[in-house]
Scaffold this active site. Structure first.
Site, PDB file in Angstrom:
ATOM      1  N   LYS A 161       0.842  -1.208   0.000  1.00 16.19           N
ATOM      2  CA  LYS A 161       0.000   0.000   0.000  1.00 16.19           C
ATOM      3  C   LYS A 161       0.874   1.254   0.000  1.00 16.19           C
ATOM      4  O   LYS A 161       2.033   1.234   0.429  1.00 16.19           O
ATOM      5  CB  LYS A 161      -0.991  -0.050   1.162  1.00 16.19           C
ATOM      6  CG  LYS A 161      -2.064  -1.117   0.868  1.00 16.19           C
ATOM      7  CD  LYS A 161      -3.187  -1.188   1.856  1.00 16.19           C
ATOM      8  CE  LYS A 161      -4.159  -2.286   1.383  1.00 16.19           C
ATOM      9  NZ  LYS A 161      -5.147  -2.677   2.378  1.00 16.19           N
ATOM     10  N   ARG A 164      -2.252 -10.408   5.045  1.00 15.07           N
ATOM     11  CA  ARG A 164      -2.634 -10.634   3.648  1.00 15.07           C
ATOM     12  C   ARG A 164      -1.577  -9.956   2.786  1.00 15.07           C
ATOM     13  O   ARG A 164      -1.454  -8.729   2.812  1.00 15.07           O
ATOM     14  CB  ARG A 164      -4.023 -10.028   3.414  1.00 15.07           C
ATOM     15  CG  ARG A 164      -4.548 -10.132   2.003  1.00 15.07           C
ATOM     16  CD  ARG A 164      -5.881  -9.389   1.914  1.00 15.07           C
ATOM     17  NE  ARG A 164      -6.451  -9.486   0.585  1.00 15.07           N
ATOM     18  CZ  ARG A 164      -6.091  -8.721  -0.439  1.00 15.07           C
ATOM     19  NH1 ARG A 164      -5.147  -7.802  -0.295  1.00 15.07           N
ATOM     20  NH2 ARG A 164      -6.661  -8.869  -1.608  1.00 15.07           N
TER      21      ARG A 164
HETATM   22  N1  PMM Z   1      -6.911  -4.785   1.081  1.00 17.35           N
HETATM   23  C1  PMM Z   1      -7.209  -4.988  -0.212  1.00 17.35           C
HETATM   24  C2  PMM Z   1      -8.114  -6.000  -0.604  1.00 17.35           C
HETATM   25  N2  PMM Z   1      -8.676  -6.804   0.341  1.00 17.35           N
HETATM   26  N3  PMM Z   1      -8.971  -7.403   2.600  1.00 17.35           N
HETATM   27  C3  PMM Z   1      -8.715  -7.190   3.890  1.00 17.35           C
HETATM   28  N4  PMM Z   1      -9.327  -7.940   4.837  1.00 17.35           N
HETATM   29  N5  PMM Z   1      -7.863  -6.204   4.301  1.00 17.35           N
HETATM   30  C4  PMM Z   1      -7.218  -5.390   3.428  1.00 17.35           C
HETATM   31  O1  PMM Z   1      -6.466  -4.502   3.863  1.00 17.35           O
HETATM   32  C5  PMM Z   1      -7.490  -5.574   2.037  1.00 17.35           C
HETATM   33  C6  PMM Z   1      -8.384  -6.614   1.650  1.00 17.35           C
HETATM   34  C7  PMM Z   1      -6.615  -4.097  -1.262  1.00 17.35           C
HETATM   35  O2  PMM Z   1      -5.378  -4.551  -1.684  1.00 17.35           O
HETATM   36  P1  PMM Z   1      -5.123  -5.272  -3.119  1.00 17.35           P
HETATM   37  O3  PMM Z   1      -5.773  -4.401  -4.163  1.00 17.35           O
HETATM   38  O4  PMM Z   1      -3.669  -5.357  -3.258  1.00 17.35           O
HETATM   39  O5  PMM Z   1      -5.766  -6.625  -3.074  1.00 17.35           O
END
Ligand code: PMM
Length: 286
Positions: free
Chosen positions: A228, A266
């Site tokens: 991020k 994650r």
């Molecule tokens: N961030 C993204 C997508 N899904 N789920 C949870 N639980 N927490 C997060 O911080 C989160 C998520 C966005 O990141 P990406 O676009 O790299 O998947």
């Protein structure tokens, strides 16, 4: 450093439940437009192969998402979302790979769990779809409930707090109470402060600084910091790192939150975070 004790949700498969350390969740975005890995998987085979590599490199499970949540992203139809994720979940399940479904849509959560997903990861904590809590209660699987204030198109305008940690904890508590009222088993809830969602970089750092206050909710904690934008704050010039160059910073956050009792992280680059959680387990007081 003070260390929060790690809680884990009920209802996990024995393979995950027996791991006495922070879990590493590998990100699989089957989307054309996610901010760091969008467009990588045009077909199911490529997505499955990528997930197998993630497992090989140390992921404990794979979070499969079909809808981008990057700032400004627009919504897709339920049909399109399911077309992207369901064949992948089915194939990974048949290969014995544990998956969660990253969705705000109760219909997709239902179909994905029926296809084999073992957990629902809802970045809206139930706020985007009024049927989500009831659906998860019926499915009776672990549920990641993230702090959320609005969709990607508006969330940057909603990043206003006088005390971010207190407000995030209070707003999560309200959603947890709503989830329990709808019949979700409290033991199956995992909370997530939602780094980057309606939060500017200073808010994200403040949440990490006061990480232990998240333990006041007495629930397992899930963290998605991977790649991020706030992770470029230390770079010179500030903000100059591209998403793929943020993996060292991501693994440092993994070390920090796993030492402080996070249940799962994650991440995109699982090998560095896998090493981080294992090393932190070796140095941690038990
Ligand atoms: N961030 C993204 C997508 N899904 N789920 C949870 N639980 N927490 C997060 O911080 C989160 C998520 C966005 O990141 P990406 O676009 O790299 O998947």
């Amino acid at each position: 450093m003070s260390q929060g004790s790690r809680r884990q949700p009920a209802g996990l498969s024995p393979t995950l439940a027996k791991l006495n350390r922070c879990l590493v969740v590998g990100v699989l975005n089957v989307t054309p437009d996610s901010f760091s890995d969008g467009g990588l998987f045009s077909d199911t085979n490529a997505a499955v192969k990528y997930a197998q590599d993630l497992i090989q490199n140390g992921a404990d499970l794979i979070d499969v998402g079909g809808e981008s949540t990057r700032p400004g992203a627009s919504r897709i139809t339920t049909l399109e979302e399911q077309k992207r994720v369901i064949p992948v979940i089915k194939e990974l399940t048949s290969l014995g790979i544990i998956t969660s479904i990253d969705t705000m849509n109760s219909e997709t959560a239902l179909v994905a769990v029926n296809a084999g997903a073992q957990m629902v990861n809802d970045v809206s904590g139930g706020l985007a779809d009024e049927n989500m809590h009831k659906c998860v209660a019926d499915l009776n699987v672990p549920y990641v409930l993230m702090h959320w204030r609005g969709h990607s198109t508006v969330m940057d305008n909603l990043a206003t707090y006088s005390d971010v940690v207190t407000e995030v904890v209070n707003e999560i508590q309200i959603q947890v109470d709503n989830a329990i009222k709808s019949g979700i088993d409290r033991n199956k809830i995992v909370i997530d402060p939602g780094l980057g969602f309606a939060k500017n970089p200073e808010h994200n750092w403040e949440i990490l600084k006061k990480f232990n206050e998240l333990h006041h909710l007495n629930l397992p904690i899930y963290i998605g910091a991977s790649r991020k934008r706030f992770l470029t704050d230390f770079a010179i010039p500030r903000g100059s790192l591209e998403p793929k160059d943020r993996d060292i910073a991501t693994s440092i956050i993994t070390s920090y939150v796993s030492l402080n009792g996070a249940w799962a992280v994650r991440v995109h680059d699982v090998s560095a975070s896998s090493a981080a959680v294992k090393i932190m387990n070796l140095v941690k007081e038990t």
